[in-house]
Design a protein around this motif. Structure first.
Motif: not given
Length: 587
Positions: A247-269
Motif C-alpha cells: 500500500y502507499f500513503s500521501y500526507c500533505s500540509a503547508n506545501g509539503k508532502t510525505t510519501y510512505t510505502e506500506i508493506a504489512p506483515n500478514i503473518s502478524r495480522n
C-alpha cells in the motif's frame, strides 16, 4: 457489392396465423430450432435462432465470412429463389432497443441480452431480426440471426410484444459497445431498417462489489491516534483473494508532502495494519490519502490535526527559580482578577477527536474539479476523419482515441468503423457529407498518409484528397461568411509532424495528442480551463490521471505501437532506396 453483401437472409413466403390469447405473450425469447424447421413451418419454430453452420450448409459454404457469425447474404439465397419478390417489401426498423445485464459467473466479464419491439409498419412482411454487437475501440463483430417460420404472419398487435436475443457473453467490464437490431428482410431499395444503441458494460465494482476488485477496493476503516510526537494510522487490509501485498500513503500540509510505502506483515495480522508518521509540523492540518499499490486504485482520503503533546523539559536552574516563580505569581494574580469579572471558561485538554477525521470526495488545492456524468445530455456530436494509408496501427490509434473521447470526454463520436451499415446504405460520399452537416464538430487526424494523393481515407473508399478538399471547402465557406471556425479541428499524434496537416486546414485549431486533450475538451464543451487563482481539473483527462484509466492506457499503447511501426516502415523505405542506388551504381 455492399448491398448484396449486407442484405440479410430470411425465410419462405408468409402465410396466415390465427392468434389465440395464450399466443399473445408480452415477451418472446428464442427457440432452439434450426433452418430446416423454419422452412418446413413445423410446430415449435415460431421464433428460431439460426446458427452460422445452418446457413453455411444451406449456401454450400466452407469458410467463415469477414463478419464472423454475421450472415450478410441476399435474402433470396435461402429461399431457393422460390419467391425473390419478397425481398422488395418494406419493413421498418425495430423500436425501444434495450440492454439488460444477466448473471455471469465470470468476474472479469459481463453478459447481456438485447430486447426490442417490432415496428408496426411493414410488420406483415417481417421475417425475423438480426442483432449485431461491435466493441467501440476494438475489432470483431458478434451476430445473432432470428427467423420466423414460413407460415407465420404478424399483425399490428405484435408491435407491442418484446422480442429478446440470446445472451452475448464474455464482454469485458468497463467497455463500450454498439448494438444494432435489424428487421428482415432488407429490401434492395433500402429504407431505415435498423436501430442502433451505444452502451457500456458494468464496472468491476458494480458487478462484483469493490471487495472483489483490485482497482476499486479501498480501505473503509481508518483510525488516527497521536502519541506524543508520533501519529499512528490503522487501516483495514484488502481481502486475501485480491492478492494485494503493498500500500502507499500521501500526507500533505503547508506545501509539503510525505510519501510512505506500506508493506504489512500478514503473518502478524491479516485484517488490519498500523504504521507511523513522524517529523510532522505541530499545529498543522494534514490531508492524507491511502490506497493499494495497484494501477488505477481508488484512494481513501482523510485528514487530521497534529498537536504537540507533553514536551519534556530540562532540569531547572535554581538561579532562575525565584525570578520565574515571582513572575508566575504575578501573572496568576492578574488572571484571577480577570476571571472574576468574566463568565467561566472551560479548558479542554488538546486531543485528536474522531470528528477531525473526515472523508473527502476530492482534494481541492486551488483546483476546480469537473466530474462528467455518463448520462450527460448535452454531448456534442463529433465526426472523426483520418486516412488509412499509414497502416492498421494508425487506424487502431484513431479507434482508441474515439473510444476514449466517447467514454471520458462526454462526446458522441461518429466514426466510420462504427457505422459500416450506414456506409453501405448511403455510399461513402453521401455518408461523409451528411456527417459533416449533422456534426457539431469535425476533427481531422492528420498523418503522412493523409497528404498522399489518391490514398484512401477512413470513410470507406473515399479518396483522402477528396475528403480534405470537402472539409477545406467548408472551412473556406465559413471564413468568407464570417462564421465561427471552431467547428473544424486538426490533430496529430506524437508520431506525426506539423507538416502533415494539409494547407486546406491551415485556419483551423490544431492539437497534438494526447498532450492537448484538455485543450480539445475545452473547445468541445466551451469550458475555461484557467480562471484567476484556480484551474480546472477534469477526471481521466488531466495529465496526472490520463494514463490511469483503461481507455487512456489503450490509447497510449496504440500511439506507442504506431510510432514503432512507422519507424520500421521508414527503415524499410530507406533500405530499399539505398538498394536501388547500389543497383544503379553497379549498372
Amino acid at each position: 457489392m455492399w448491398r448484396a453483401t449486407l442484405i440479410l437472409c430470411h425465410v419462405l413466403v408468409p402465410g396466415q396465423l390465427v392468434q389465440s390469447p395464450d399466443e399473445l405473450r408480452t415477451t418472446i425469447t428464442p427457440q432452439n430450432c434450426g433452418l430446416s424447421c423454419v422452412r418446413q413451418g413445423g410446430p415449435g419454430c415460431d421464433y428460431c435462432r439460426i446458427s452460422s453452420d445452418d446457413v453455411n450448409a444451406a449456401l454450400g459454404l466452407t469458410s467463415k465470412n469477414q463478419f464472423g457469425t454475421c450472415l450478410p447474404w441476399p435474402c433470396f439465397k435461402l429461399l431457393g429463389e422460390e419467391d425473390p419478390g419478397i425481398c422488395n417489401h418494406y419493413v421498418q426498423a425495430p423500436t425501444d432497443v434495450t440492454i439488460e445485464f444477466v448473471p455471469d459467473p465470470e468476474p472479469k466479464s459481463d453478459t447481456m441480452v438485447v430486447s426490442w419491439k417490432p415496428s408496426q409498419y411493414g410488420i406483415t412482411f417481417l421475417r425475423g431480426f438480426q442483432v449485431i454487437l461491435q466493441p467501440l475501440g476494438g475489432f470483431g463483430v458478434a451476430c445473432q440471426l432470428f427467423l420466423f417460420q414460413k407460415n407465420l404472419t404478424l399483425s399490428a398487435s405484435h408491435a407491442q410484444k418484446v422480442y429478446k436475443s440470446e445472451p452475448f457473453p464474455g464482454l469485458f467490464l468497463g467497455s463500450d459497445f454498439a448494438v444494432t437490431v435489424m428487421a428482415l428482410p432488407v429490401p434492395e431499395k433500402w429504407e431505415h431498417f435498423y436501430q442502433s444503441k451505444i452502451f457500456s458494460t458494468r464496472s468491476c465494482a458494480e458487478k462484483n462489489g469493490f471487495q472483489r476488485c483490485k482497482a476499486d477496493w479501498y480501505p473503509n476503516y481508518i483510525d488516527v491516534q497521536q502519541r506524543g510526537t508520533v501519529i499512528s494510522i490503522t487501516f483495514n487490509l484488502a481481502p486475501p483473494n485480491l492478492d494485494i501485498t503493498s500500500y502507499f500513503s500521501y500526507c500533505s500540509a503547508n506545501g509539503k508532502t510525505t510519501y510512505t510505502e506500506i508493506a504489512p506483515n500478514i503473518s502478524r495480522n491479516q485484517t488490519h495494519h498500523t504504521f507511523e508518521l513522524r517529523d510532522l509540523e505541530e499545529g498543522s492540518n494534514y490531508t492524507c490519502e491511502i490506497a493499494a499499490n495497484e494501477m488505477d486504485a481508488v484512494r481513501k482520503l482523510f485528514k487530521f490535526q497534529f498537536e504537540r503533546r507533553g514536551a519534556a523539559s530540562a532540569s531547572p536552574c535554581w538561579t532562575m527559580v525565584l525570578p520565574v516563580g515571582f513572575a508566575v505569581v504575578c501573572i496568576f494574580g492578574v488572571l484571577l482578577a480577570v476571571l472574576r469579572q468574566t463568565p467561566c471558561i472551560q479548558m479542554k485538554k488538546p486531543s485528536i477527536k474522531s470528528d477531525l477525521i473526515e472523508q473527502l470526495e476530492e482534494v481541492k488545492a486551488q483546483e476546480e474539479v469537473l466530474i462528467l456524468s455518463e448520462n450527460q445530455k448535452s454531448r456534442p456530436r463529433l465526426l472523426i476523419c483520418y486516412s488509412s494509408n499509414d497502416g492498421p496501427a494508425h487506424v487502431n490509434a484513431v479507434m482508441k482515441l474515439a473510444a476514449f473521447m466517447q467514454q471520458h470526454m462526454a462526446t458522441q463520436v461518429c466514426l466510420d468503423l462504427w457505422d459500416f451499415l450506414g456506409l453501405a446504405e448511403e455510399g461513402s460520399m453521401a455518408w461523409f457529407c451528411r456527417q459533416i452537416q449533422e456534426s457539431d464538430f469535425v476533427l481531422v487526424v492528420c498523418s503522412w498518409g493523409l497528404c498522399c494523393k489518391g490514398g484512401t481515407s477512413a470513410q470507406g473508399s473515399l479518396d483522402s484528397e477528396v475528403m480534405v478538399g470537402l472539409i477545406g471547402a467548408e472551412v473556406g465557406r465559413a471564413k468568407s461568411d464570417g462564421k465561427d471556425l471552431s467547428k473544424y479541428m486538426a490533430a496529430i499524434f506524437n508520431y506525426s509532424k506539423e507538416t502533415d496537416i494539409p494547407t486546406e486546414l491551415g485556419l483551423v485549431f490544431r492539437y497534438k495528442l494526447p498532450a492537448d486533450l484538455l485543450l480539445l475538451f475545452s473547445q468541445l464543451h466551451q469550458v475555461r480551463l484557467h480562471t484567476p487563482g484556480r484551474y480546472m481539473k477534469i477526471n481521466n483527462i488531466s495529465d496526472e490521471d490520463f494514463a490511469l484509466s483503461p481507455a487512456g492506457q489503450a490509447l497510449q499503447q496504440a500511439i506507442s505501437d504506431t510510432e514503432e511501426a512507422m519507424k520500421e516502415n521508414q527503415k524499410k523505405i530507406l533500405d530499399s532506396e539505398e538498394g536501388g542506388k547500389e543497383g544503379n551504381a553497379n549498372a
